[in-house]
Design an enzyme around this catalytic site. Structure first.
Site: not given
Ligand code: PBG
Length: 324
Positions: A121, A196, A206, A234, A249, A314
């Site tokens: 990403c 997602k 974040r 999707e 997710k 986690y």
């Molecule tokens: C985007 C990404 C996100 C998460 C994993 N990959 C954050 C977003 O879309 O803002 C979130 C994972 C989490 O909240 O544990 N690279």
């Protein structure tokens, strides 16, 4: 004989050995993938405020962390990078010596058998914090594809075992499959963050990944939490584009989606037990309001029972410890 008094379902609940025999879902350390946040610099081991037990780690702390993960029997890690510099095109994501590319090499040296999965990403690498290229305030989907493809290839070259695109751009799986195949990485699988959602549960992540969008939000690319049929579409499109593993997710507020995907598709299914889900359990546990260990096991069992084959969490290390 289908009702009381002939039928007594409690017969199967009276003794522990019987309860164990009829148990339908069991967690194992082998179900889990543990996310790691890798940062530039040296000697950095910052605990993430809203995510107790999770750290931003610099490369020198990585071998120690990796050997712990391996000794706990967790089969893989998912890597997120926090680069030194951010720019509009997220250059740090696809540099040959970017933070993730370096981290992959360190991990592979320490533990060649540990599965290294990379998040693909741009949001941690762009100064505006969006997952794609911005053009007059809008995300340019197709320009982003090229950068996601380059990012994946750079991870593959560095030694990643599996790439996991999470930007929610249309066509990202196809773009990545194409560039990998063209460069003789045809055997490297893709785990697609297919369904997602635009979720408030990503808040603590974040903070951890320093990836909050500076303007606007992610609703033009991540899914509306109100939709389930869209999630099926999707998943379908990602499978057609070549995804080997699909993902839902977040996990806990989306168990219905996990279960529907499980019924409809035969691809391996991952569920991401995201940061906000983790933080809520940790906060309530710290306050003594809940039995943290039992709640954690119950929630994770629910994700597996709903149909997930792979749980990204986690909690992975503590669960592996509890399971002994
Ligand atoms: C985007 C990404 C996100 C998460 C994993 N990959 C954050 C977003 O879309 O803002 C979130 C994972 C989490 O909240 O544990 N690279």
């Amino acid at each position: 004989m289908v009702a009381f008094p002939e039928v007594r379902l409690r017969r199967l609940r009276n003794l522990d050995p019987i309860r164990i025999l009829v148990r339908e879902t069991e967690l194992s350390a082998k179900d889990f993938i543990y996310p790691l946040f890798i940062t530039e610099g040296e000697g950095v081991r910052n605990e993430i405020g809203p995510m107790p037990t999770c750290y931003q780690l610099s490369l020198d702390y990585l071998p120690q962390e990796i050997s712990e993960i391996v000794s706990l029997g967790i089969p893989g890690v998912l890597l997120f990078g926090i680069p030194k510099c951010k720019d509009p095109l997220g250059t740090g994501a696809y540099e040959e010596t970017g933070i993730i590319q370096d981290a992959i090499k360190v991990i592979k040296k320490e533990a060649p058998g540990l599965l290294v999965i990379t998040d693909v990403c741009l949001c941690e690498y762009t100064d505006h914090g969006h997952c794609g290229v911005l053009d007059n305030g809008r995300i340019d989907n197709d320009k982003t594809l090229e950068l996601l493809a380059r990012t994946s290839l750079s991870h593959a070259v560095a030694g990643a075992d599996l790439v996991a695109p999470s930007a929610m751009m249309d066509g990202q799986v196809k773009a990545i499959r194409t560039i990998l195949d063209y460069n003789e990485f045809q055997d490297l699988p893709i785990m697609a963050y297919s369904a997602k959602y635009a979720s408030a549960f990503y808040g603590p992540f974040r903070v951890a990944a320093e990836s909050t969008p500076q303007v606007g939000d992610r609703r033009s690319y991540q899914m509306d939490p109100a939709n389930w049929r869209m999630a099926i579409r999707e998943i379908e499109t990602d499978i057609h584009e070549g995804a080997d593993i699909v993902m839902v997710k977040p996990a806990l507020a989306y168990l219905d989606i996990i279960s529907k995907v499980r019924e409809r598709f035969h691809h391996p299914l991952a569920a991401y037990n995201v940061s906000g889900e983790f933080s809520m359990v940790k906060a309530a546990g710290k306050n003594g309001w809940i039995d943290e260990q039992r709640i954690t096991m119950e929630l994770l069992t629910a994700i597996k029972r709903a149909g997930a084959d792979i749980i990204i969490s986690y909690h992975a290390k503590e669960v592996a410890r509890w399971l002994g």
